[in-house]
Scaffold this motif. Structure first.
Motif, PDB file in Angstrom:
ATOM      1  N   ASN A 424       0.835  -1.210   0.000  1.00  0.00           N
ATOM      2  CA  ASN A 424       0.000   0.000   0.000  1.00  0.00           C
ATOM      3  C   ASN A 424       0.866   1.255   0.000  1.00  0.00           C
ATOM      4  N   ARG A 425       0.455   2.256  -0.770  1.00  0.00           N
ATOM      5  CA  ARG A 425       1.108   3.578  -0.732  1.00  0.00           C
ATOM      6  C   ARG A 425       0.355   4.431   0.273  1.00  0.00           C
ATOM      7  N   ILE A 426       1.072   4.898   1.290  1.00  0.00           N
ATOM      8  CA  ILE A 426       0.438   5.631   2.389  1.00  0.00           C
ATOM      9  C   ILE A 426       0.995   7.049   2.444  1.00  0.00           C
ATOM     10  N   SER A 427       0.107   8.007   2.495  1.00  0.00           N
ATOM     11  CA  SER A 427       0.529   9.397   2.619  1.00  0.00           C
ATOM     12  C   SER A 427       0.841   9.717   4.074  1.00  0.00           C
ATOM     13  N   PRO A 428       2.069  10.150   4.398  1.00  0.00           N
ATOM     14  CA  PRO A 428       2.360  10.563   5.777  1.00  0.00           C
ATOM     15  C   PRO A 428       1.418  11.659   6.254  1.00  0.00           C
ATOM     16  N   ALA A 429       1.070  12.578   5.338  1.00  0.00           N
ATOM     17  CA  ALA A 429       0.208  13.701   5.725  1.00  0.00           C
ATOM     18  C   ALA A 429      -1.140  13.215   6.224  1.00  0.00           C
ATOM     19  N   GLU A 430      -1.663  12.164   5.606  1.00  0.00           N
ATOM     20  CA  GLU A 430      -2.973  11.665   6.027  1.00  0.00           C
ATOM     21  C   GLU A 430      -2.917  11.088   7.430  1.00  0.00           C
ATOM     22  N   VAL A 431      -1.853  10.350   7.733  1.00  0.00           N
ATOM     23  CA  VAL A 431      -1.687   9.797   9.084  1.00  0.00           C
ATOM     24  C   VAL A 431      -1.496  10.937  10.092  1.00  0.00           C
ATOM     25  N   ALA A 483      -7.681   3.970  15.337  1.00  0.00           N
ATOM     26  CA  ALA A 483      -8.355   2.775  14.820  1.00  0.00           C
ATOM     27  C   ALA A 483      -9.700   3.129  14.199  1.00  0.00           C
ATOM     28  N   LYS A 484     -10.317   4.208  14.674  1.00  0.00           N
ATOM     29  CA  LYS A 484     -11.597   4.647  14.127  1.00  0.00           C
ATOM     30  C   LYS A 484     -11.435   5.536  12.903  1.00  0.00           C
ATOM     31  N   LEU A 485     -10.241   6.143  12.765  1.00  0.00           N
ATOM     32  CA  LEU A 485     -10.036   7.140  11.710  1.00  0.00           C
ATOM     33  C   LEU A 485      -9.320   6.597  10.480  1.00  0.00           C
ATOM     34  N   LEU A 486      -8.496   5.573  10.668  1.00  0.00           N
ATOM     35  CA  LEU A 486      -7.649   5.099   9.581  1.00  0.00           C
ATOM     36  C   LEU A 486      -7.852   3.611   9.337  1.00  0.00           C
ATOM     37  N   PRO A 487      -7.688   3.160   8.092  1.00  0.00           N
ATOM     38  CA  PRO A 487      -7.767   1.718   7.820  1.00  0.00           C
ATOM     39  C   PRO A 487      -6.603   0.979   8.477  1.00  0.00           C
ATOM     40  N   ASN A 488      -6.749  -0.328   8.594  1.00  0.00           N
ATOM     41  CA  ASN A 488      -5.744  -1.122   9.302  1.00  0.00           C
ATOM     42  C   ASN A 488      -4.338  -0.927   8.749  1.00  0.00           C
ATOM     43  N   PHE A 489      -4.204  -0.890   7.414  1.00  0.00           N
ATOM     44  CA  PHE A 489      -2.870  -0.825   6.844  1.00  0.00           C
ATOM     45  C   PHE A 489      -2.177   0.512   7.099  1.00  0.00           C
ATOM     46  N   MET A 490      -2.924   1.536   7.545  1.00  0.00           N
ATOM     47  CA  MET A 490      -2.332   2.837   7.834  1.00  0.00           C
ATOM     48  C   MET A 490      -2.051   3.048   9.314  1.00  0.00           C
TER      49      MET A 490
END
Length: 528
Positions: A424-431, A483-490
């Motif tokens: 998965n490509r994950i944006s640091p900004a989103e986390v 856990a409520k805001l982000l999918p598991n892989f993030m």
């Protein structure tokens, strides 16, 4: 002549017709204040006289046209006037951030092959043999100003080609040695015009200049304010409370800062006399969070908040009009005047609304490249996409963005900072935005750490919210909230708590230092 107080607006901005940068000294009403220094107030007539005398003195030193003149000092008469005086004398100004240390300053002096260095005595004494180019002459700042006082000649406004080089601004070097962005008279003139209009500056505006003048955002505080005929109050502050005191004392109308400073300012009690004159709070160097926007609105309820996004290579790209901040608090906004901002997909096409792509900046604000660095110039400065109405050279930012159906832009992350975890490509900004939105952290940086199973594991470095919980309780609460805001892989596999996140010399969060620290601790097995 009556003093005009009419507002400049994005609607009445002139056609892109740049002038030599030194003509900014001629804009204000003669008797109106132009700069408030500790030793006294300079009017716009004083500004014209001082710039003319300084330019004449510089021209009398015998340097060839285009020679580099470096300054390494705190904000004052020399550092504030040199950008215009060098431009008038046909020289190139190279401001060095006064927070930089000897080795960094020596690199800049050597890299630009400076012909002159004007610095405070203590900084000159910190330099070792060989730190200054052999043919570079140095002046103590006080000695320089004393020689100017004895200099009676003056140069009037220049007729230089606006495409000539006027300045080299060195980036902070958070990912390596500082690199010099080369800027023309036209780049800087049009940047001043653009900002003055979309901020709606006027001749009665007072700008508190707290940002480093070596930073494009900081230097533009001077240039855009003087274009509008207003006044600058330079401030080198030690504590955030010094900013509040200066706003009260000087009747400040315009305050620009970066998010780490805004966080500090929003935590302070602002007396009525410190906010009564504030008209606008401007931000760049990182995104404002919804909570921070709320804090700034509480701090100065009558002031407009203007989020902005930019990069030194293209001066600035976007701003969010104040009327849209409440409804679109996470948006980067739209292109500033004289800028064309495109979202380009990986196959070189214009991205459809809602689709991610690279932000590409076109138009006359695009810099001329990196000083004597053809390889890095070729990486960032490339032909404009076919969709550009300007054509020519564009800055390919490396930032991933998307544009919504209304034309507003949203930051996704940097191409070279994307975390690749379990495919998965994950944006640091989103986390990071998710973590900050919980209210449990004040600042956050997400990064990928090598992991044998995942490729990269998501790690989060966070500082406690001012009224946060104890660390153990905060970590449990943050993990539950994410856990409520982000999918598991993030989800972060590890949370590193810091008392405060480090910043670079421009006041931005120093992502590179944070990443290096975490990676070093991981490889060394140290607790973090």
């Amino acid at each position: 002549m009556p003093r005009t107080l009419s507002r400049l607006t994005a609607e009445n901005i002139p056609a892109a017709d740049p002038k030599p940068l030194d003509h900014l000294a001629e804009r204000g009403e003669a008797g109106a204040p132009a700069i408030v220094l500790r030793e006294g107030v300079l009017t716009h007539q004083d500004l014209r006289s001082r710039v003319g005398a300084m330019a004449s003195w510089l021209a009398s030193q015998g340097w060839p046209h285009g020679a580099r003149v470096a300054s390494w000092a705190a904000k004052g008469a020399a550092t504030c006037l040199l950008p215009l005086a060098c431009a008038r004398a046909g020289l190139v100004h190279v401001p060095i951030n006064p927070l930089l240390k000897r080795a960094q300053a020596a690199h800049i002096l050597a890299d630009c092959n400076a012909s002159a260095l004007i610095a405070t005595g203590s900084r000159l004494k910190s330099l070792n043999d060989g730190d200054v180019p052999a043919d570079c002459r140095s002046w103590d700042e006080a000695q320089f100003l004393a020689e100017l006082d004895a200099h009676t000649a003056s140069l009037g406004p220049s007729t230089h080609d606006p495409d000539e080089l006027a300045a080299i601004l060195y980036t902070s070097g958070s990912t390596g040695l500082p690199k010099g962005v080369i800027l023309s008279h036209a780049n800087m003139w049009l940047g001043a015009v653009s900002v003055a209009h979309y901020l709606e500056l006027a001749a009665d505006d007072v700008t508190l200049a707290v940002l480093p003048l070596s930073f494009d955002y900081g230097q533009n505080q001077l240039l855009s304010t003087w274009y509008a005929g207003g006044s600058i109050v330079p401030l080198d502050y030690l504590f955030a409370r010094d900013v509040v005191k200066a706003c009260a004392k000087q009747g400040v109308t315009t305050l620009a800062a970066v998010p780490p400073l805004w966080l500090q300012l929003a935590e302070l009690d602002w007396p009525t006399d410190a906010v009564r004159t504030l008209r606008r709070l401007t931000n760049s160097g990182g995104a404002l969070t919804a909570d921070l926007v709320t804090g700034l609105q509480t701090m100065a309820s009558e002031a407009d908040i203007v989020p902005m996004y930019g990069l030194t290579e293209a001066f600035r790209s976007t701003y969010l009009p104040p009327r849209m901040v409440a409804s679109h608090p996470t948006s980067m906004g739209k292109a500033i005047p004289y800028a064309e901002v495109l979202v380009i997909t990986d196959d070189g096409e214009l991205a459809a609304p809602g689709k991610e792509g690279e932000l590409v900046h076109c138009g006359p604000l695009v810099a001329q490249g990196y000083w004597q660095d053809d390889a890095r110039t070729a990486e960032r400065f490339k032909p404009a996409p076919a969709a550009s109405s300007y054509g020519g050279t564009a800055v390919w930012s490396g930032d991933r963005v998307r544009r919504d159906a209304d034309g507003l832009l949203y930051f996704v992350g940097r191409r070279d900072a994307m975390i690749k975890s379990a495919g998965n490509r994950i944006s640091p900004a989103e986390v990071e935005q998710a973590a900050i939105s919980t209210g449990l952290v004040a600042e956050a940086i997400a990064l990928g750490v090598p992991d044998t199973r995942l490729g990269e594991a998501v790690h989060l470095v966070a500082s406690h919210s001012p009224d946060g919980l104890a660390e153990s309780d905060a970590e449990a609460a943050l993990t539950k909230a994410l856990a409520k805001l982000l999918p598991n892989f993030m989800q972060p596999t590890t949370i590193h708590w810091r008392e405060q996140l480090p910043t670079n010399v421009n006041g931005k969060l120093d992502r590179a230092a944070i990443v290096a620290d975490v990676l070093a601790r991981q490889s060394g097995g140290a607790a973090s």
